[in-house]
Motif scaffolding. Structure first.
Motif, PDB file in Angstrom:
ATOM      1  N   LEU A 126       0.816  -1.222   0.000  1.00  0.00           N
ATOM      2  CA  LEU A 126       0.000   0.000   0.000  1.00  0.00           C
ATOM      3  C   LEU A 126       0.850   1.272   0.000  1.00  0.00           C
ATOM      4  CD1 LEU A 126      -2.761  -1.031   2.560  1.00  0.00           C
ATOM      5  CD2 LEU A 126      -3.077  -0.583   0.117  1.00  0.00           C
ATOM      6  N   LYS A 127       2.174   1.089   0.137  1.00  0.00           N
ATOM      7  CA  LYS A 127       3.114   2.208   0.172  1.00  0.00           C
ATOM      8  C   LYS A 127       2.767   3.212   1.280  1.00  0.00           C
ATOM      9  CE  LYS A 127       4.433   1.866  -4.720  1.00  0.00           C
ATOM     10  NZ  LYS A 127       5.015   0.609  -4.574  1.00  0.00           N
ATOM     11  N   VAL A 128       2.470   2.663   2.464  1.00  0.00           N
ATOM     12  CA  VAL A 128       2.265   3.509   3.646  1.00  0.00           C
ATOM     13  C   VAL A 128       3.533   4.337   3.819  1.00  0.00           C
ATOM     14  CG1 VAL A 128       1.964   3.474   6.162  1.00  0.00           C
ATOM     15  CG2 VAL A 128       0.702   1.832   4.729  1.00  0.00           C
ATOM     16  N   PRO A 129       3.421   5.633   4.083  1.00  0.00           N
ATOM     17  CA  PRO A 129       4.637   6.446   4.261  1.00  0.00           C
ATOM     18  C   PRO A 129       5.563   5.836   5.312  1.00  0.00           C
ATOM     19  CG  PRO A 129       2.692   7.848   4.162  1.00  0.00           C
ATOM     20  CD  PRO A 129       2.201   6.427   4.210  1.00  0.00           C
ATOM     21  N   VAL A 130       6.851   5.796   5.006  1.00  0.00           N
ATOM     22  CA  VAL A 130       7.816   5.086   5.849  1.00  0.00           C
ATOM     23  C   VAL A 130       7.877   5.634   7.272  1.00  0.00           C
ATOM     24  CG1 VAL A 130       9.892   6.392   5.202  1.00  0.00           C
ATOM     25  CG2 VAL A 130      10.080   3.982   5.817  1.00  0.00           C
ATOM     26  N   GLY A 131       7.740   6.920   7.452  1.00  0.00           N
ATOM     27  CA  GLY A 131       7.753   7.500   8.794  1.00  0.00           C
ATOM     28  C   GLY A 131       6.563   7.039   9.622  1.00  0.00           C
ATOM     29  N   GLU A 132       5.398   7.077   9.007  1.00  0.00           N
ATOM     30  CA  GLU A 132       4.180   6.612   9.682  1.00  0.00           C
ATOM     31  C   GLU A 132       4.288   5.119   9.990  1.00  0.00           C
ATOM     32  OE1 GLU A 132      -0.651   6.226   8.848  1.00  0.00           O
ATOM     33  OE2 GLU A 132       0.631   7.176   7.341  1.00  0.00           O
ATOM     34  N   TYR A 133       4.738   4.368   9.011  1.00  0.00           N
ATOM     35  CA  TYR A 133       4.904   2.922   9.200  1.00  0.00           C
ATOM     36  C   TYR A 133       5.870   2.625  10.349  1.00  0.00           C
ATOM     37  CZ  TYR A 133       6.411  -1.836   8.540  1.00  0.00           C
ATOM     38  OH  TYR A 133       6.734  -3.153   8.779  1.00  0.00           O
ATOM     39  N   THR A 134       7.009   3.282  10.347  1.00  0.00           N
ATOM     40  CA  THR A 134       8.032   3.011  11.361  1.00  0.00           C
ATOM     41  C   THR A 134       7.538   3.376  12.763  1.00  0.00           C
ATOM     42  OG1 THR A 134       9.756   3.400   9.714  1.00  0.00           O
ATOM     43  CG2 THR A 134      10.428   3.447  12.029  1.00  0.00           C
ATOM     44  N   GLY A 135       6.902   4.502  12.903  1.00  0.00           N
ATOM     45  CA  GLY A 135       6.410   4.939  14.210  1.00  0.00           C
ATOM     46  C   GLY A 135       5.391   3.981  14.808  1.00  0.00           C
ATOM     47  N   TRP A 136       4.364   3.638  14.029  1.00  0.00           N
ATOM     48  CA  TRP A 136       3.316   2.735  14.521  1.00  0.00           C
ATOM     49  C   TRP A 136       3.870   1.328  14.727  1.00  0.00           C
ATOM     50  CZ3 TRP A 136      -0.860   4.498  16.684  1.00  0.00           C
ATOM     51  CH2 TRP A 136      -1.403   5.709  16.282  1.00  0.00           C
ATOM     52  N   THR A 137       4.759   0.910  13.859  1.00  0.00           N
ATOM     53  CA  THR A 137       5.370  -0.421  13.990  1.00  0.00           C
ATOM     54  C   THR A 137       6.207  -0.515  15.256  1.00  0.00           C
ATOM     55  OG1 THR A 137       5.329  -0.928  11.643  1.00  0.00           O
ATOM     56  CG2 THR A 137       7.076  -1.964  12.915  1.00  0.00           C
ATOM     57  N   ALA A 138       7.061   0.473  15.480  1.00  0.00           N
ATOM     58  CA  ALA A 138       7.911   0.461  16.674  1.00  0.00           C
ATOM     59  C   ALA A 138       7.067   0.493  17.947  1.00  0.00           C
ATOM     60  CB  ALA A 138       8.882   1.633  16.638  1.00  0.00           C
ATOM     61  N   ALA A 139       5.970   1.237  17.926  1.00  0.00           N
ATOM     62  CA  ALA A 139       5.092   1.302  19.106  1.00  0.00           C
ATOM     63  C   ALA A 139       4.463  -0.068  19.392  1.00  0.00           C
ATOM     64  CB  ALA A 139       4.003   2.355  18.903  1.00  0.00           C
ATOM     65  N   GLY A 140       3.965  -0.724  18.355  1.00  0.00           N
ATOM     66  CA  GLY A 140       3.360  -2.046  18.536  1.00  0.00           C
ATOM     67  C   GLY A 140       4.374  -3.089  18.974  1.00  0.00           C
ATOM     68  N   ILE A 141       5.534  -3.073  18.359  1.00  0.00           N
ATOM     69  CA  ILE A 141       6.599  -4.018  18.722  1.00  0.00           C
ATOM     70  C   ILE A 141       7.046  -3.779  20.165  1.00  0.00           C
ATOM     71  CG2 ILE A 141       9.035  -4.602  18.284  1.00  0.00           C
ATOM     72  CD1 ILE A 141       8.397  -4.263  15.272  1.00  0.00           C
ATOM     73  N   THR A 142       7.129  -2.522  20.566  1.00  0.00           N
ATOM     74  CA  THR A 142       7.513  -2.204  21.934  1.00  0.00           C
ATOM     75  C   THR A 142       6.520  -2.804  22.932  1.00  0.00           C
ATOM     76  OG1 THR A 142       8.640  -0.181  21.259  1.00  0.00           O
ATOM     77  CG2 THR A 142       7.953  -0.316  23.573  1.00  0.00           C
ATOM     78  N   CYS A 143       5.239  -2.642  22.667  1.00  0.00           N
ATOM     79  CA  CYS A 143       4.218  -3.207  23.567  1.00  0.00           C
ATOM     80  C   CYS A 143       4.319  -4.730  23.622  1.00  0.00           C
ATOM     81  CB  CYS A 143       2.820  -2.796  23.115  1.00  0.00           C
ATOM     82  SG  CYS A 143       2.471  -1.055  23.361  1.00  0.00           S
ATOM     83  N   TRP A 144       4.336  -5.374  22.455  1.00  0.00           N
ATOM     84  CA  TRP A 144       4.362  -6.840  22.380  1.00  0.00           C
ATOM     85  C   TRP A 144       5.598  -7.402  23.088  1.00  0.00           C
ATOM     86  CZ3 TRP A 144       1.123 -10.635  20.397  1.00  0.00           C
ATOM     87  CH2 TRP A 144       1.687 -11.899  20.257  1.00  0.00           C
ATOM     88  N   ASN A 145       6.766  -6.922  22.699  1.00  0.00           N
ATOM     89  CA  ASN A 145       8.015  -7.446  23.254  1.00  0.00           C
ATOM     90  C   ASN A 145       8.114  -7.183  24.758  1.00  0.00           C
ATOM     91  OD1 ASN A 145       8.483  -7.987  20.554  1.00  0.00           O
ATOM     92  ND2 ASN A 145      10.506  -7.091  20.531  1.00  0.00           N
TER      93      ASN A 145
END
Length: 169
Positions: A131-150
């Protein structure tokens, strides 16, 4: 290999071990599921000289880096590459379709939510790249989710490690 030998190996290569195993897990490579890997990191950190906070930070870094790798492959390689890699696997396609629909409907928040759902959490990088989600948006939301899970799973392993070691020992 005994548990003690494994702990010695982990103590010697611990941080590198965390980096490699978390990177591979977030690439969705076959192996142990995160439900075993993440608490295992916590148990091993509790039974060795490794710093829990640094181990957690490494796991988040490795997960985010691997997720960006998969995102980049899909963003720049697109659907033809994805089809070549996974072919007609119906179950995999179903999960990708689910993620795709959630991202289109909810944007970045969906990336975060998908990161908290087993199976979807590692596959979400694929539709995000397509979907070509903007890389900044992708990275921010991804890092937040990974932080919670891990954090949840590693800390649970760390706090409950004495029980697990008692079962094994």
């Amino acid at each position: 290999m005994t548990f003690e030998t494994f702990l010695e190996f982990f103590a010697k290569y611990g941080y590198l071990f965390i980096l490699v195993i978390c990177y591979c897990e977030y690439l969705n490579l076959p192996g142990f599921p995160a439900g075993i890997i993440m608490p295992g990191i916590g148990v091993l950190a509790g039974q060795s000289q490794l710093n829990l906070i640094f181990a957690l930070i490494l796991s988040i870094f490795a997960g985010t880096l691997a997720s960006l790798t998969l995102y980049g492959v899909c963003r720049f390689g697109g659907a033809p590459l994805l089809h070549k890699l996974f072919g007609g696997n119906k179950k995999f396609q179903h999960f990708v379709t689910q993620c795709h629909a959630r991202i289109e409907k909810h944007g970045g928040r969906a990336l975060f939510i998908c990161r908290l759902i087993p199976v979807l959490r590692t596959i979400v990088s694929i539709p995000a790249g397509l979907l070509k989600v903007p890389v900044g948006e992708y990275t921010g939301w991804t890092a937040a989710g990974i932080t919670c899970w891990n954090t949840v799973f590693i800390v649970c392993g760390y706090l409950g490690g004495h029980v697990i070691v008692g079962w094994l020992g």
